[in-house]
Design a protein around this motif. Structure first.
Motif, PDB file in Angstrom:
ATOM      1  N   ASN A 277       6.589  31.686  21.765  1.00  0.00           N
ATOM      2  CA  ASN A 277       7.503  30.595  21.758  1.00  0.00           C
ATOM      3  C   ASN A 277       6.947  29.664  20.710  1.00  0.00           C
ATOM      4  O   ASN A 277       5.785  29.782  20.164  1.00  0.00           O
ATOM      5  CB  ASN A 277       7.864  30.197  23.108  1.00  0.00           C
ATOM      6  N   LYS A 278       7.448  28.578  20.519  1.00  0.00           N
ATOM      7  CA  LYS A 278       6.976  27.493  19.867  1.00  0.00           C
ATOM      8  C   LYS A 278       5.713  26.682  20.195  1.00  0.00           C
ATOM      9  O   LYS A 278       4.999  26.307  19.475  1.00  0.00           O
ATOM     10  CB  LYS A 278       8.032  26.437  19.291  1.00  0.00           C
ATOM     11  N   ASN A 279       5.355  27.102  21.633  1.00  0.00           N
ATOM     12  CA  ASN A 279       4.339  26.587  22.071  1.00  0.00           C
ATOM     13  C   ASN A 279       3.098  27.362  21.979  1.00  0.00           C
ATOM     14  O   ASN A 279       2.138  27.163  22.937  1.00  0.00           O
ATOM     15  CB  ASN A 279       4.392  25.846  23.531  1.00  0.00           C
TER      16      ASN A 279
ATOM     17  N   ALA B   5       1.430  37.484  15.047  1.00  0.00           N
ATOM     18  CA  ALA B   5       2.734  37.237  15.863  1.00  0.00           C
ATOM     19  C   ALA B   5       3.873  36.759  15.480  1.00  0.00           C
ATOM     20  O   ALA B   5       3.929  36.561  14.244  1.00  0.00           O
ATOM     21  CB  ALA B   5       2.360  36.345  17.158  1.00  0.00           C
ATOM     22  N   ILE B   6       4.976  36.858  15.948  1.00  0.00           N
ATOM     23  CA  ILE B   6       6.280  36.491  15.439  1.00  0.00           C
ATOM     24  C   ILE B   6       6.904  35.523  16.534  1.00  0.00           C
ATOM     25  O   ILE B   6       6.925  35.803  17.790  1.00  0.00           O
ATOM     26  CB  ILE B   6       7.192  37.525  15.067  1.00  0.00           C
ATOM     27  N   LEU B   7       7.651  34.484  16.063  1.00  0.00           N
ATOM     28  CA  LEU B   7       8.442  33.500  16.988  1.00  0.00           C
ATOM     29  C   LEU B   7       9.363  34.179  17.493  1.00  0.00           C
ATOM     30  O   LEU B   7      10.388  34.905  16.703  1.00  0.00           O
ATOM     31  CB  LEU B   7       8.591  32.127  16.162  1.00  0.00           C
ATOM     32  N   GLU B   8       9.859  33.599  18.518  1.00  0.00           N
ATOM     33  CA  GLU B   8      11.111  34.482  19.416  1.00  0.00           C
ATOM     34  C   GLU B   8      12.317  34.042  18.740  1.00  0.00           C
ATOM     35  O   GLU B   8      13.376  34.619  18.717  1.00  0.00           O
ATOM     36  CB  GLU B   8      11.177  34.009  20.758  1.00  0.00           C
TER      37      GLU B   8
ATOM     38  N   HIS C 218      -2.586  30.227  26.146  1.00  0.00           N
ATOM     39  CA  HIS C 218      -2.165  30.526  24.580  1.00  0.00           C
ATOM     40  C   HIS C 218      -2.359  31.865  23.748  1.00  0.00           C
ATOM     41  O   HIS C 218      -3.282  32.558  24.040  1.00  0.00           O
ATOM     42  CB  HIS C 218      -2.288  29.259  23.677  1.00  0.00           C
ATOM     43  N   PHE C 219      -1.483  32.328  23.175  1.00  0.00           N
ATOM     44  CA  PHE C 219      -1.561  33.536  22.541  1.00  0.00           C
ATOM     45  C   PHE C 219      -2.692  33.370  21.547  1.00  0.00           C
ATOM     46  O   PHE C 219      -2.834  32.352  20.720  1.00  0.00           O
ATOM     47  CB  PHE C 219      -0.342  33.911  21.797  1.00  0.00           C
TER      48      PHE C 219
END
Length: 216
Positions: free
Chosen positions: A96-98, A70-73, A42-43
């Motif tokens: 991503n959301k995960n 970070a930013i969501l795609e 995970h990030f």
């Protein structure tokens, strides 16, 4: 203008077990301000280049320097602007959301996207006007411009306090004297103005506006 349409995937996300030297070498190749870290697939966060200089060992040794951003795609590219400014970064990780790292978006990507819009690409006049908070109306500002047969390319709030709001706008070059007079009649104070219709000034206009977006 979704982030997912502008993602690049050639910049790696490191593990804490990777060496500081390899991360520093990658940053030198890309010229970015941060490296990205993952943990348990995970990030995890980012480490600024300054913390890598003249260091040895593994990235685990720098874990206390990790910044979480970070930013969501599926977000809009406008959502990234504050991150660039807040973290003094020229690259933003995309997840991503995960919370899996999927790539990144660079400062240049945002600049290129925004510079295609009339707010940046059209030559014209740039004005910063001030009005009391209770009187603020972007609709009225646009009406003043268009009632004087000029084009309103766009604008944004560049300063705001409890008493006053300053709005920076980009308009076409028609009837500028009349627009000045109309703003004065409606109790708008012109704080700054820059009038030019020279094509050579386009880049200056674009960069100046982009910097103002970054700063708010």
């Amino acid at each position: 203008m979704f982030i997912k349409d502008y993602i690049s995937k050639d910049f790696p996300c490191f593990s804490l077990t990777d060496s500081i030297e390899s991360a520093r070498s990658t940053l030198e190749d890309f010229g970015y301000t941060h490296i990205f870290i993952k943990k348990s697939h995970h990030f995890y966060g980012a480490i600024a280049k300054d913390f890598l200089d003249e260091q040895e060992g593994t990235l685990k040794d720098l874990e206390h320097q990790i910044e979480r951003f970070a930013i969501l795609e599926d977000h809009n590219i406008m959502d990234s602007i504050r991150l660039f400014y807040t973290f003094n970064a020229n690259v933003i990780p995309v997840i991503n959301k995960n919370e899996k790292y999927v790539g990144y978006i660079g400062y240049e990507d945002i600049f290129q996207v925004l510079s295609r819009y009339p707010l940046f690409s059209e030559s014209g006049a740039i004005l910063t006007i001030e009005t009391p908070v209770r009187k603020y109306s972007m609709t009225e500002i646009a009406n003043i411009i268009e009632s004087n047969n000029s084009k309103f390319y766009g604008g944004f709030i560049s300063f705001m306090s409890d008493e006053a709001i300053q709005v920076t706008i980009k308009i076409s070059n028609e009837n500028l004297a009349s627009i000045d007079s109309t703003f004065d009649r409606y109790d708008y104070r012109i704080v700054e103005k820059y009038y030019s219709d020279e094509k050579s000034d386009l880049f200056k206009d674009r960069f100046g506006f982009f910097q103002k977006f970054i700063e708010i």
